[in-house]
Design an enzyme around this catalytic site. Sequence first.
Site, PDB file in Angstrom:
ATOM      1  N   HIS A 247     -17.658  86.037 -38.403  1.00 46.91           N
ATOM      2  CA  HIS A 247     -18.174  86.588 -39.649  1.00 46.91           C
ATOM      3  C   HIS A 247     -17.270  87.267 -40.310  1.00 46.91           C
ATOM      4  O   HIS A 247     -16.774  88.161 -39.785  1.00 46.91           O
ATOM      5  CB  HIS A 247     -19.560  87.860 -38.970  1.00 46.91           C
ATOM      6  CG  HIS A 247     -19.958  88.466 -40.110  1.00 46.91           C
ATOM      7  ND1 HIS A 247     -20.463  88.048 -41.397  1.00 46.91           N
ATOM      8  CD2 HIS A 247     -19.900  89.985 -40.422  1.00 46.91           C
ATOM      9  CE1 HIS A 247     -20.724  89.071 -42.129  1.00 46.91           C
ATOM     10  NE2 HIS A 247     -20.224  90.175 -41.677  1.00 46.91           N
TER      11      HIS A 247
ATOM     12  N   HIS B 279     -22.680  89.923 -49.407  1.00 47.26           N
ATOM     13  CA  HIS B 279     -22.110  90.330 -48.073  1.00 47.26           C
ATOM     14  C   HIS B 279     -20.751  89.648 -47.627  1.00 47.26           C
ATOM     15  O   HIS B 279     -19.794  90.180 -47.790  1.00 47.26           O
ATOM     16  CB  HIS B 279     -23.417  90.399 -47.290  1.00 47.26           C
ATOM     17  CG  HIS B 279     -22.801  91.139 -45.776  1.00 47.26           C
ATOM     18  ND1 HIS B 279     -23.527  91.382 -44.940  1.00 47.26           N
ATOM     19  CD2 HIS B 279     -21.837  91.145 -45.317  1.00 47.26           C
ATOM     20  CE1 HIS B 279     -23.059  91.626 -43.755  1.00 47.26           C
ATOM     21  NE2 HIS B 279     -21.850  91.570 -44.092  1.00 47.26           N
TER      22      HIS B 279
ATOM     23  N   GLU C 231     -22.800  94.684 -36.525  1.00 51.78           N
ATOM     24  CA  GLU C 231     -23.292  93.381 -36.775  1.00 51.78           C
ATOM     25  C   GLU C 231     -23.282  92.536 -35.905  1.00 51.78           C
ATOM     26  O   GLU C 231     -23.182  91.396 -36.125  1.00 51.78           O
ATOM     27  CB  GLU C 231     -22.714  92.969 -38.147  1.00 51.78           C
ATOM     28  CG  GLU C 231     -23.122  93.712 -39.243  1.00 51.78           C
ATOM     29  CD  GLU C 231     -22.742  93.185 -40.570  1.00 51.78           C
ATOM     30  OE1 GLU C 231     -23.674  92.575 -41.353  1.00 51.78           O
ATOM     31  OE2 GLU C 231     -21.388  93.036 -40.800  1.00 51.78           O
TER      32      GLU C 231
ATOM     33  N   HIS D 258     -16.186  88.680 -44.662  1.00 49.54           N
ATOM     34  CA  HIS D 258     -16.389  89.169 -46.176  1.00 49.54           C
ATOM     35  C   HIS D 258     -15.359  88.130 -46.972  1.00 49.54           C
ATOM     36  O   HIS D 258     -14.970  88.760 -47.985  1.00 49.54           O
ATOM     37  CB  HIS D 258     -16.531  90.402 -46.397  1.00 49.54           C
ATOM     38  CG  HIS D 258     -17.310  91.294 -45.401  1.00 49.54           C
ATOM     39  ND1 HIS D 258     -16.872  92.465 -45.060  1.00 49.54           N
ATOM     40  CD2 HIS D 258     -18.289  91.017 -44.572  1.00 49.54           C
ATOM     41  CE1 HIS D 258     -18.083  93.149 -44.274  1.00 49.54           C
ATOM     42  NE2 HIS D 258     -18.760  91.950 -43.954  1.00 49.54           N
TER      43      HIS D 258
HETATM   44 MN    MN Z   1     -20.500  92.178 -42.346  1.00 51.68          MN
END
Ligand code: MN
Length: 267
Positions: free
Chosen positions: A128, A198, A109, A130
């Site tokens: 980034h 996500h 990603e 979760h």
């Molecule tokens: Mn991710």
Amino acid sequence: MICALVAGLNLVAGGLQNHVHAQTPNVAPTSGGPVDRALLEDIATASRILADQGVLDAFGHVSVRHPKNPQHFLMSRSLAPALVTADDILELDFAGDAVDARGRSLFLERFIHAEIYRRRPDVMAIVHSHSPAVIPFGVTTRPMLAMYHNAAFLAGGVPIFDIRDKFGATDMLVRNGEIGRALAESLGDKPVVLMRGHGNVTTGPSLQIAVFRAIYTEVNARLELQAIGIGGPITALTPEEGIKADKVNEQVVGRAWDLWKQRVGGK
Ligand code: MN
């Protein structure tokens, strides 16, 4: 006859070679130049801080824009964030290619980072994650609001990126530049974007601020769930209060960073 045959084979070989050449992935980009070891240590420390604070688990990543080439950024090779060291940091370009991967695998990603840096010249660092308490706000209609001054950066509104809008049923991952561009569009001019089903992305004008925002996005989500549980209307920070309070956050971020860093034994 034999000559003709050999010539024919050569033609075939030449054709194959051209074909193979056309299929060769992008040539590795040229480095933007050497980076201070201290910055690489800080990226590794940020990874370990975010794992220690429960924002990252086995997944997620943090990056910094390259200080000498704004078209490049620095992030770890594919690795659990708590295990990242300065030696794991790679330099990537906006196509998601590494300058010198040396066989090390890249995060799938990485396009989240590439496309946000491309669209937002003010963003110097990205996380980034979760982070778990935030997930419910990506799948419900209840907006994320700034519960307190530490989360003031949320007061201007928190957009939600739904990958399904443009890409239909997917595995939910930002696995190419096209999806990354759609995510960066959803982020717009805001510091944080939620990703339905996500996780989320937090950005900042520095690594410390992006980390601060990732941690307080998670804390804010827990507090908002508690506020919802109490019931009744929620009187969150207004956008104007958010702008004022966030200026203070940016001034004192170093105090929080030093504390979090000490917990993970950062260099
Ligand atoms: Mn991710």
